[in-house]
Scaffold this active site. Structure first.
Site, PDB file in Angstrom:
ATOM      1  CE  LYS A 156      -4.402  -1.768   0.387  1.00 58.83           C
ATOM      2  NZ  LYS A 156      -5.177  -1.612  -0.447  1.00 58.83           N
ATOM      3  CG  ASP A 230      -9.559  -1.986  -6.135  1.00 52.68           C
ATOM      4  OD1 ASP A 230     -10.805  -2.294  -6.107  1.00 52.68           O
ATOM      5  OD2 ASP A 230      -8.678  -1.921  -5.347  1.00 52.68           O
ATOM      6  CE  LYS A 252     -10.343  -4.936  -3.538  1.00 54.61           C
ATOM      7  NZ  LYS A 252     -10.038  -3.687  -3.091  1.00 54.61           N
TER       8      LYS A 252
END
Length: 333
Positions: A156, A230, A252
Site C-alpha cells: 500500500k 480497482d 471484489k
C-alpha cells in the site's frame, strides 16, 4: 419445512495493529452478516451465510447495509434466488452478503458444493498476496523482511514518497513478486516517472494509480508495468471503458454484489482481453471463501484479509506462507 428466514447482524473484528492506506487507517474490520435459516421436513435447520464489508468509499454504512438487507426479508421468505437477486438489489456490499448466503444455503440443501453447481473449477491451494500497509520506509522494509519467504506481496502506498516505500520493501523481500496499490492517490503529472521507476523495481502490477474519476488519462500512457482497475471496476457494464485503460481488473465481491455478479464480470472481462485479479476488503474467512472460487481464473489472488486480523472466524481458511487453502464445507459453500 419452514420458509427461509433472514437474520442480519454486524460484527467487529480487531485488526492486528492498524491497517493504513492512502485514505486513512483502520484498527478493526466492521462486517455485516446475512444468515438464512431454513428448517427441513426432518427437523434439521440449514443455515446459509454470507459476509460483507460496508465501504465508506462507496457511500456505504453498516446501518444502511443492514437496512437494505432487511428490506429483502419477505423476498427471501418467498424463495428469492441468486438470479432474481441480481435485479432485486443494486450491486454492493448488501447484495454480496445475501447472494453468498443464498448460494451457501442452496449447497446445503443439495449436498453439492457451490463450485460444482456453478460450473467452476474445484478450488485448490493457491498463492495469495500478503499486504504491507503504509508506514515509514524503515517500517515497511522491516515488515517485508518478516515476509520475505512469501511469493507475492502487496504494498500500500499513497502520494507521499511511494517510490521510497516500494524500494524499501524490495530491499526487505528481494525475491518476492510485488503488487503496488496506490488507492487512487497518484496524479497524471507524476505518473510516467513513477511507472518507469516501478518497472525498475520489478513490480508486477500496479492497482488504481489515478482516481476513478480521472483515469481516462491512462489512455495516453504506455505503461511498462501492467495496470489494474480497482475502484474503477464494479460490474460487467464497466468493462468496455476499462479495457481501453487497463490490462487487469480487480474483482471484489463487495463491489460486484456477490459471487453471481462477480462471475458475470469475470466472463465479460476475459472476453475483452482483460486479466483478472481477485481481491477483498478487510474481513474474515467467511468473506474470502466465495471469492476463492474465482482464484483459478485469476492472474493475481489477494485474499489475505483474515491474515491481517488479530483473530479469525472459526473454522476459518488455512494460510501457510503465502498459500491459501480451500474452505471446508462447515465454513461456506
Amino acid at each position: 419445512m419452514t420458509k427461509p428466514r433472514l437474520i442480519i447482524r454486524d460484527e467487529v473484528w480487531p485488526i492486528a495493529g492498524s491497517f493504513v492506506i492512502s485514505r486513512g487507517a483502520k484498527t478493526a474490520a466492521h462486517v455485516v452478516l446475512a444468515e438464512i435459516h431454513e428448517t427441513q421436513a426432518d427437523g434439521r435447520t440449514l443455515i446459509g451465510r454470507g459476509e460483507c464489508v460496508p465501504y465508506a468509499r462507496y457511500d456505504e454504512t453498516v446501518e444502511g447495509v443492514k437496512a437494505d438487507l432487511a428490506a429483502m426479508t419477505e423476498a427471501v421468505a418467498e424463495g428469492l434466488t441468486p438470479t432474481g437477486l441480481l435485479s432485486a438489489m443494486a450491486a454492493g456490499a448488501a447484495r454480496n452478503a445475501l447472494d453468498c448466503a443464498l448460494l451457501d444455503l442452496a449447497a446445503k440443501r443439495s449436498g453439492q458444493p457451490v463450485w460444482s453447481t456453478l460450473g467452476l473449477t474445484e478450488p485448490q491451494p493457491m498463492v495469495t498476496a500478503e499486504t504491507i500497509s503504509i508506514g515509514t520506509p524503515a517500517e515497511m522494509e522491516a515488515k517485508a523482511k518478516t515476509l520475505a519467504d512469501r511469493p507475492l506481496l502487496k504494498i500500500k502506498v499513497g502520494a507521499e514518497d511511494p517510490l521510497g516505500r516500494v524500494a524499501a520493501v524490495r530491499r526487505g523481500a528481494p525475491d518476492s513478486r510485488l503488487i503496488v496499490d496506490a488507492n487512487e492517490a497518484w496524479s497524471p503529472r507524476d505518473l510516467s516517472d513513477l511507472l518507469s521507476a516501478m518497472a525498475g523495481l520489478k513490480v508486477d502490477l500496479i492497482e488504481q494509480p489515478l482516481p476513478a474519476g480521472a483515469d481516462d488519462a491512462l489512455a495516453d500512457i504506455l505503461s511498462p508495468v501492467p495496470l489494474c482497475a480497482d475502484e474503477s471496476a464494479h460490474v460487467a457494464g464497466d468493462v468496455p471503458r476499462l479495457a481501453r485503460l487497463y490490462s487487469h481488473i480487480n474483482i471484489k465481491l463487495d463491489k460486484t454484489g456477490g459471487l453471481t455478479g462477480a462471475i458475470e464480470l469475470a466472463d465479460r472481462a476475459e472476453a475483452a482481453g482483460l486479466g483478472l485479479m481477485v481481491g477483498c476488503m478487510l474481513a474474515t474467512s467467511l468473506a474470502m471463501a466465495p471469492a476463492l472460487l474465482l482464484g483459478a481464473r485469476a492472474a493475481f489472488v489477494d485474499l489475505d484479509g483474515p491474515v491481517l486480523l488479530a483473530r479469525d472466524r472459526e473454522p476459518g481458511l488455512r494460510f501457510t506462507a503465502g498459500i491459501i487453502h480451500p474452505p471446508g464445507s462447515e465454513l461456506w459453500g
